[in-house]
Design an enzyme around this catalytic site. Structure first.
Site, PDB file in Angstrom:
ATOM      1  N   SER A 545       0.839  -1.194   0.000  1.00 21.98           N
ATOM      2  CA  SER A 545       0.000   0.000   0.000  1.00 21.98           C
ATOM      3  C   SER A 545       0.878   1.250   0.000  1.00 21.98           C
ATOM      4  CB  SER A 545      -0.953  -0.049   1.197  1.00 21.98           C
ATOM      5  OG  SER A 545      -1.951   0.935   1.103  1.00 21.98           O
ATOM      6  N   HIS A 660      -8.171  -4.910  -0.826  1.00 22.95           N
ATOM      7  CA  HIS A 660      -6.892  -4.256  -0.573  1.00 22.95           C
ATOM      8  C   HIS A 660      -5.970  -5.150   0.242  1.00 22.95           C
ATOM      9  CE1 HIS A 660      -4.047  -1.063  -0.432  1.00 22.95           C
ATOM     10  NE2 HIS A 660      -4.150  -0.888   0.878  1.00 22.95           N
TER      11      HIS A 660
END
Length: 686
Positions: A545, A660
């Site tokens: 991320s 995610h």
């Protein structure tokens, strides 16, 4: 002026997440990567070891108390998507508790032919006979919510039952016949970041479209979130203006009232008290000031009347060595967790007739060099605490802490996880590197005690450096089995941008100062080489991320300092990140690419634009998820295509679900991790 990579970008078509052409490109590269990495002699061993650890039946089943039951979510080999279940205190204290399964996600997924992923549940209090169950398709942030009857085990059908269609947002109990609804699919639309902008009160048995509007925020703001305390009947709205700017709104008899508090502060309300965590210095009134990083409290009634003249008390005062990490309320205490030199301490604060008093619990809890997570067992009915501790070499331990009315603290160890890898001969040290501007940067090193100082040991450096998130010691059986058990070194860096030293540490690497995070990280890499821990050809780095953006900048900004890079679910194209999915919500962290002045600094840490065809790059492994609806998979796809175009050593893999997080089940997680660690073995240990 436009700064986006726009039509001139030959790889922009890969942003079309599920187009036939893009998915064909993904399948071809993922298949090639799997064939190559799965053929490595270590892959199967790594995969089996990781999956075994993830599915181990003797993992600690973490729970939360509601009424007379303890509720928890659990996955194992038989239930890869998991079950939501409950038990009693008496049973939980035994070695093999008896569980009542409430929701079998695998069975539901098979029945409905949807790859459901658990997102959580909210139990109706105090009756505890209904629950709002949240599920998402393939692990995306967008999800659905259904009402479950806990007495029959059946979902309550519409129109009698509450059900939110698939979208970002939530349902929150107000009482048995009312819920607060937020959804990005509201008639008022979503915010620019894709989150709900309207909160509604929805009455049972009525169409969702008739739910009464409670509050709406501007479209350009980040989102609106609702919190309701069922025990005390208190409703709080959190209006996120931007990532680090928000308003706290209390629903009173007169309507919605905003607390006059700093936008950058974090606010927590419990009963009669308001706790405010300050990111910046604050002067609420003449002659009163509090520095950034402070935790201050005041009576809610006073703050509603006039925050400037409220009786504020400082509970945590910051210094250059410390940072408030977390807080939790119990019936009569506010318990805080603080980092001192990136080491955990715990304090309990109690309001008395004489004011607030503080008791340090650190020694009583025997924390040592471990990370501590503290949570209330029942924040309205007791002062008991859940205590979870974990260290790099110490498996997770769950305890029940009773603080009581006196000075004594009683700690009952409820569960202790076994060791998942052989840590014999390993040691943990805290080291410090010096960044380019002279700032000392801490890092944790896990390595053999007899480590040779000849630069020969394969080493992986991990980092994040963003959003005030601190990296602290944690037991990771995946790192242990895949890397440490092979005699290698694992390092975790506490660079600026993170929360290791509070707001000042975070703000030192915001926006135009972002380069400091990357200078800190490469300083740690160079310190490892200078100390003889490893050498450049044997030094790899990992990040996810925002950490993917970090290691992406190592790939294009400091390629001579690393032997391999693992970059997962990353941001990489900083010219377009704000146009992709939730990217607009992070402009407070990085900047606005459409502002010419801000683009001048953004371009200096945008790996996609920063790539120099005339500069070599180390081998890189890029991984993402098709179902990631937070960080767009186009970032990783386009970077892989760009590197391929210039003949670089790039390995690309994309999971077709997982959101995610990257994966949805233990088997998927095992594949996710095994491929990455196999890549590191192949590039660093040969």
């Amino acid at each position: 002026m436009t700064t986006t990579s726009s039509p001139a970008d030959p790889h922009r078509w890969l942003e079309e997440v599920e187009s036939d052409a893009a998915l064909a490109w993904v399948r071809e590269r993922s298949a090639t990567s799997e064939r190559t990495l799965q053929a490595h002699p270590l892959h199967d061993e790594l995969h089996a070891g990781i999956q075994d650890a993830l599915e181990a039946s003797d993992r600690i089943p973490l729970v939360a108390q509601v009424g007379d039951h303890l509720y928890g979510f659990w996955t194992d080999a038989e239930h890869p998507r998991g079950v939501w279940r409950r038990t009693t205190w008496e049973s939980y204290r035994t070695e093999h508790p008896r569980w009542e399964v409430l929701v079998d996600v695998d069975a539901l997924a098979a029945q409905e032919d949807v790859p459901w992923v658990w997102q959580g549940a909210r139990v109706l209090r105090p009756d505890a006979d209904r629950a709002l169950v949240h599920l998402s398709r393939g692990g995306s942030d967008a999800g659905t919510t259904r009402e479950l009857d806990l007495t029959t085990g059946e979902f309550v059908p519409a129109p009698e039952g509450f059900a939110k269609p698939e979208a970002k947002g939530s349902l929150t109990w107000r009482d048995r016949d009312h819920v607060y609804l937020t959804t990005a699919d509201d008639p008022t639309g979503a915010t620019r970041s894709g989150y709900p902008r309207t909160a509604r009160l929805w009455r049972r048995g009525t169409p969702m479209a008739q739910a009464e509007v409670v509050h709406t925020i501007p479209e350009e703001d980040l989102g609106l979130f609702v919190q309701h305390d069922q025990e005390q009947g208190q409703t709080v709205l959190h209006h996120a203006v931007a990532f680090y700017r928000s308003h706290t709104l209390v629903l009173t008899d007169e309507g919605v009232q905003r607390l006059d508090l700093p936008e950058s502060a974090e606010t927590s309300i419990h009963g009669e008290h308001v706790a405010v965590r300050l990111r910046h210095a604050w002067e609420p009134g003449p002659g009163t000031s509090f520095p950034a990083g402070s935790l201050v409290v005041a009576p809610l009634a006073d703050v509603l009347a006039d925050a400037g003249s409220a009786a504020w008390t400082t509970l945590v005062a910051p210094d250059d060595r410390s940072a408030l990490l977390d807080l939790t309320w119990t019936a009569s205490r506010l318990v805080t967790t603080t980092l001192v030199d990136v080491r955990h301490t715990v304090q309990a604060h109690r309001h008395t007739d004489q004011g607030w008093e503080t008791k340090d619990l650190t020694d009583a809890l025997d924390i040592g060099l471990r990370t501590v997570s503290v949570a209330a067992v029942d924040q309205h009915r007791s002062d008991d605490l859940w205590l979870v501790t974990t260290g790099f070499l110490q498996p997770m331990r769950l305890s029940l802490v009773r603080t009581g009315a006196g000075a004594d603290v009683e700690v009952e160890v409820l569960k202790a996880a076994p060791e998942r890898f052989d840590a014999t001969g390993l040691t943990v040290t805290q080291e410090w590197a010096t960044s380019a501007d002279g700032t000392p940067v801490p890092y944790w090193q896990v390595s053999p005690a007899d480590l040779p100082a000849d630069g020969s040991t394969p080493t992986v450096l991990h980092g994040y450096g963003g959003f005030e998130h601190a990296l602290t010691p944690a037991y990771d059986p995946i790192v242990g089995r895949a890397w440490l058990a092979h005699g290698h070194v694992h390092v975790v860096a506490g660079i600026r941008g993170g929360g290791e030293f509070g707001p000042r540490w975070h703000q030192a690497a915001l926006q135009e100062s972002r380069h400091r995070a990357y200078e800190d990280f490469v300083a740690v890499a160079r310190d490892l080489v200078a100390r003889g821990v490893t050498s450049v050809p044997r030094l790899g780095t990992t990040g996810r991320s925002n950490g993917g953006l970090l290691v992406g900048n190592m790939l294009t900004g400091y390629p001579e300092d690393f032997g391999a890079v693992v970059c997962q679910v990353p941001l990489l194209d900083m010219a377009r990140y704000h146009e992709l999915l939730a990217g607009a919500s992070w402009m407070a962290e990085y900047g606005d690419p459409d502002d010419p002045e801000q683009w001048e600094w953004l371009r200096t840490f945008s790996p996609y634009q920063r790539f120099d065809p005339d500069r070599p790059t180390p081998p890189v492994y890029l991984a993402t998820s098709t179902r990631d609806d937070r960080v767009h998979p186009g970032h990783a796809r386009k970077m892989a295509a760009l590197l391929e175009e210039h003949g670089r050593d790039v390995t690309y893999w994309e999971n077709t679900e997982g959101g995610h997080g990257g994966a949805s089940t233990a088997a998927q997680w095992a594949t996710w991790h095994a491929l990455a660690w196999t890549f590191l073995h192949a590039r660093l240990t040969g």
